[in-house]
Design a protein around this motif. Structure first.
Motif, PDB file in Angstrom:
ATOM      1  N   GLU A   1       0.818  -1.211   0.000  1.00 56.00           N
ATOM      2  CA  GLU A   1       0.000   0.000   0.000  1.00 56.00           C
ATOM      3  C   GLU A   1       0.855   1.265   0.000  1.00 56.00           C
ATOM      4  O   GLU A   1       0.409   2.324  -0.421  1.00 56.00           O
ATOM      5  N   ASP A   2       2.105   1.148   0.491  1.00 58.81           N
ATOM      6  CA  ASP A   2       2.989   2.306   0.542  1.00 58.81           C
ATOM      7  C   ASP A   2       3.945   2.374  -0.642  1.00 58.81           C
ATOM      8  O   ASP A   2       4.770   3.276  -0.718  1.00 58.81           O
ATOM      9  N   MET A   3       3.851   1.412  -1.575  1.00 59.50           N
ATOM     10  CA  MET A   3       4.764   1.366  -2.710  1.00 59.50           C
ATOM     11  C   MET A   3       4.249   2.203  -3.869  1.00 59.50           C
ATOM     12  O   MET A   3       3.050   2.396  -4.030  1.00 59.50           O
ATOM     13  N   THR A   4       5.184   2.663  -4.693  1.00 63.24           N
ATOM     14  CA  THR A   4       4.812   3.276  -5.960  1.00 63.24           C
ATOM     15  C   THR A   4       4.564   2.161  -6.969  1.00 63.24           C
ATOM     16  O   THR A   4       4.895   0.993  -6.731  1.00 63.24           O
ATOM     17  N   LEU A   5       3.988   2.529  -8.125  1.00 64.21           N
ATOM     18  CA  LEU A   5       3.726   1.526  -9.157  1.00 64.21           C
ATOM     19  C   LEU A   5       5.028   0.887  -9.634  1.00 64.21           C
ATOM     20  O   LEU A   5       5.085  -0.309  -9.921  1.00 64.21           O
ATOM     21  N   GLU A   6       6.106   1.681  -9.703  1.00 67.52           N
ATOM     22  CA  GLU A   6       7.390   1.135 -10.150  1.00 67.52           C
ATOM     23  C   GLU A   6       7.933   0.116  -9.147  1.00 67.52           C
ATOM     24  O   GLU A   6       8.459  -0.943  -9.521  1.00 67.52           O
ATOM     25  N   GLU A   7       7.795   0.403  -7.854  1.00 70.14           N
ATOM     26  CA  GLU A   7       8.279  -0.517  -6.824  1.00 70.14           C
ATOM     27  C   GLU A   7       7.482  -1.814  -6.826  1.00 70.14           C
ATOM     28  O   GLU A   7       8.024  -2.894  -6.590  1.00 70.14           O
ATOM     29  N   LEU A   8       6.184  -1.706  -7.090  1.00 74.86           N
ATOM     30  CA  LEU A   8       5.364  -2.907  -7.159  1.00 74.86           C
ATOM     31  C   LEU A   8       5.839  -3.827  -8.282  1.00 74.86           C
ATOM     32  O   LEU A   8       5.904  -5.044  -8.129  1.00 74.86           O
TER      33      LEU A   8
ATOM     34  N   TYR B   1      -5.095  -2.953  -6.540  1.00 71.70           N
ATOM     35  CA  TYR B   1      -4.544  -1.733  -5.964  1.00 71.70           C
ATOM     36  C   TYR B   1      -3.953  -0.835  -7.044  1.00 71.70           C
ATOM     37  O   TYR B   1      -4.098   0.383  -7.024  1.00 71.70           O
ATOM     38  N   ARG B   2      -3.285  -1.449  -8.023  1.00 73.40           N
ATOM     39  CA  ARG B   2      -2.698  -0.697  -9.125  1.00 73.40           C
ATOM     40  C   ARG B   2      -3.793   0.062  -9.902  1.00 73.40           C
ATOM     41  O   ARG B   2      -3.643   1.227 -10.232  1.00 73.40           O
ATOM     42  N   GLN B   3      -4.886  -0.635 -10.174  1.00 77.16           N
ATOM     43  CA  GLN B   3      -5.999  -0.002 -10.887  1.00 77.16           C
ATOM     44  C   GLN B   3      -6.604   1.140 -10.080  1.00 77.16           C
ATOM     45  O   GLN B   3      -6.954   2.185 -10.625  1.00 77.16           O
ATOM     46  N   GLN B   4      -6.722   0.927  -8.760  1.00 76.10           N
ATOM     47  CA  GLN B   4      -7.263   1.970  -7.893  1.00 76.10           C
ATOM     48  C   GLN B   4      -6.362   3.196  -7.893  1.00 76.10           C
ATOM     49  O   GLN B   4      -6.834   4.333  -8.007  1.00 76.10           O
ATOM     50  N   ARG B   5      -5.028   2.973  -7.770  1.00 77.39           N
ATOM     51  CA  ARG B   5      -4.098   4.093  -7.763  1.00 77.39           C
ATOM     52  C   ARG B   5      -4.124   4.853  -9.087  1.00 77.39           C
ATOM     53  O   ARG B   5      -4.045   6.076  -9.117  1.00 77.39           O
ATOM     54  N   MET B   6      -4.233   4.120 -10.199  1.00 85.36           N
ATOM     55  CA  MET B   6      -4.275   4.760 -11.506  1.00 85.36           C
ATOM     56  C   MET B   6      -5.545   5.597 -11.656  1.00 85.36           C
ATOM     57  O   MET B   6      -5.497   6.722 -12.173  1.00 85.36           O
ATOM     58  N   ALA B   7      -6.677   5.061 -11.184  1.00 88.31           N
ATOM     59  CA  ALA B   7      -7.936   5.810 -11.263  1.00 88.31           C
ATOM     60  C   ALA B   7      -7.868   7.069 -10.405  1.00 88.31           C
ATOM     61  O   ALA B   7      -8.340   8.129 -10.805  1.00 88.31           O
ATOM     62  N   GLU B   8      -7.261   6.950  -9.213  1.00 90.67           N
ATOM     63  CA  GLU B   8      -7.120   8.121  -8.341  1.00 90.67           C
ATOM     64  C   GLU B   8      -6.227   9.171  -8.988  1.00 90.67           C
ATOM     65  O   GLU B   8      -6.493  10.369  -8.916  1.00 90.67           O
ATOM     66  N   TRP B   9      -5.138   8.708  -9.621  1.00 93.55           N
ATOM     67  CA  TRP B   9      -4.226   9.640 -10.282  1.00 93.55           C
ATOM     68  C   TRP B   9      -4.920  10.364 -11.435  1.00 93.55           C
ATOM     69  O   TRP B   9      -4.792  11.573 -11.591  1.00 93.55           O
ATOM     70  N   GLN B  10      -5.683   9.623 -12.234  1.00 91.70           N
ATOM     71  CA  GLN B  10      -6.383  10.237 -13.351  1.00 91.70           C
ATOM     72  C   GLN B  10      -7.431  11.240 -12.859  1.00 91.70           C
ATOM     73  O   GLN B  10      -7.596  12.318 -13.448  1.00 91.70           O
ATOM     74  N   ALA B  11      -8.140  10.886 -11.778  1.00 88.35           N
ATOM     75  CA  ALA B  11      -9.140  11.801 -11.223  1.00 88.35           C
ATOM     76  C   ALA B  11      -8.478  13.073 -10.707  1.00 88.35           C
ATOM     77  O   ALA B  11      -8.995  14.177 -10.876  1.00 88.35           O
ATOM     78  N   THR B  12      -7.307  12.921 -10.090  1.00 82.52           N
ATOM     79  CA  THR B  12      -6.583  14.089  -9.590  1.00 82.52           C
ATOM     80  C   THR B  12      -6.134  14.983 -10.733  1.00 82.52           C
ATOM     81  O   THR B  12      -6.197  16.212 -10.644  1.00 82.52           O
ATOM     82  N   GLN B  13      -5.674  14.366 -11.821  1.00 79.92           N
ATOM     83  CA  GLN B  13      -5.238  15.148 -12.973  1.00 79.92           C
ATOM     84  C   GLN B  13      -6.381  15.975 -13.540  1.00 79.92           C
ATOM     85  O   GLN B  13      -6.215  17.125 -13.921  1.00 79.92           O
ATOM     86  N   VAL B  14      -7.581  15.381 -13.598  1.00 81.56           N
ATOM     87  CA  VAL B  14      -8.744  16.097 -14.120  1.00 81.56           C
ATOM     88  C   VAL B  14      -9.115  17.246 -13.197  1.00 81.56           C
ATOM     89  O   VAL B  14      -9.378  18.365 -13.635  1.00 81.56           O
ATOM     90  N   LYS B  15      -9.121  16.971 -11.895  1.00 84.82           N
ATOM     91  CA  LYS B  15      -9.534  17.988 -10.938  1.00 84.82           C
ATOM     92  C   LYS B  15      -8.556  19.152 -10.878  1.00 84.82           C
ATOM     93  O   LYS B  15      -8.939  20.278 -10.607  1.00 84.82           O
TER      94      LYS B  15
END
Length: 237
Positions: free
Chosen positions: A47-54, A72-86
């Motif tokens: 949960e504390d890793m970046t996508l690269e570390e995973l 978890y990877r999919q969740q993090r990607m969706a959160e990142w995309q939502a943040t980019q939009v916001k």
């Protein structure tokens, strides 16, 4: 003779006193424990890793870990995309008539656009531009624009300024035209936020119209300053 490995209160006392040795752990439990701890460690750590570390640790994971990490990877990607939009906007852009089609009508599907038509030298226009700058920083998923009125719409009458058009999918959803709509130079940022929120373009946290609060306070003040009939009767006596 009593079994020294039995789980009894007496044996626990003897172990604490050092009379009996510590309870032996069955071999099967010893073999299973490292695997359980390893799995718990992975679940806790990823949960504390970046996508690269995973990705670097994928060879060390079992099938269950891989499924959990993929979710978890999919969740993090969706959160990142939502943040980019916001966080896409955050400021008020200046456009001309030539930019209108690209910046407004073709801005993007489901995107809200707030366009302020103004002119230099009109105090209320300047005040609204100040308020919109604050709202743009607050609502970064909404596109805030401003344009000198006659640059955007030739011969647009000054009597209609300030004007705010609210668009979605290139269509006008609301329009605020003329100084009377805004209430003059006493307009606050919260009042403007409420007016724009009524169109659905922004999700305000204000619970009620700030202008209504001012009006209620004004009416209360007027009522307390007007003599009642009872006061008039007292004066007559």
């Amino acid at each position: 003779m009593q079994d020294p490995n039995a789980d009894t209160e007496w044996n626990d006392i003897l172990r604490k006193k050092g009379i009996l040795p510590p309870k032996e752990t069955p071999k099967d439990e010893e073999d299973e424990e490292p695997e359980i701890l390893s799995h718990q460690s992975v679940v806790k750590t990823y949960e504390d890793m970046t996508l690269e570390e995973l990705e670097e640790h994928e060879d060390d994971l079992n099938e269950e870990d891989e499924r959990a990490i993929e979710l978890y990877r999919q969740q993090r990607m969706a959160e990142w995309q939502a943040t980019q939009v916001k966080n896409k906007f955050g400021e008020v852009g200046e456009i001309s008539g030539q930019d209108y089609v690209q910046e407004v009508t073709k801005a993007g599907k489901d995107l809200w656009v707030i366009l302020h038509l103004y002119k230099q030298g009109i105090p209320l226009c300047s005040l609204i531009n100040q308020h919109l700058a604050g709202l743009a920083r607050k609502f970064k998923d909404v596109k805030f624009l401003k344009s000198i009125s006659t640059t955007c719409i030739p011969n647009y009458p000054d009597k209609n300024l300030p004007t705010i058009f609210v668009y979605q999918d290139g269509n006008i959803r609301a329009q605020l035209i003329g100084p009377l709509v805004f209430g003059g130079m006493k307009l606050t940022k919260d009042e403007l936020e409420w007016k724009i929120a009524e169109s659905g373009a922004i999700k305000t946290e204000l619970e009620e119209n700030p202008r209504k609060q001012i009006q209620d306070q004004l009416m209360t003040s007027i009522r307390t300053s007007i003599p009642t009939s009872r006061d008039n009767d007292s004066d007559d006596d």
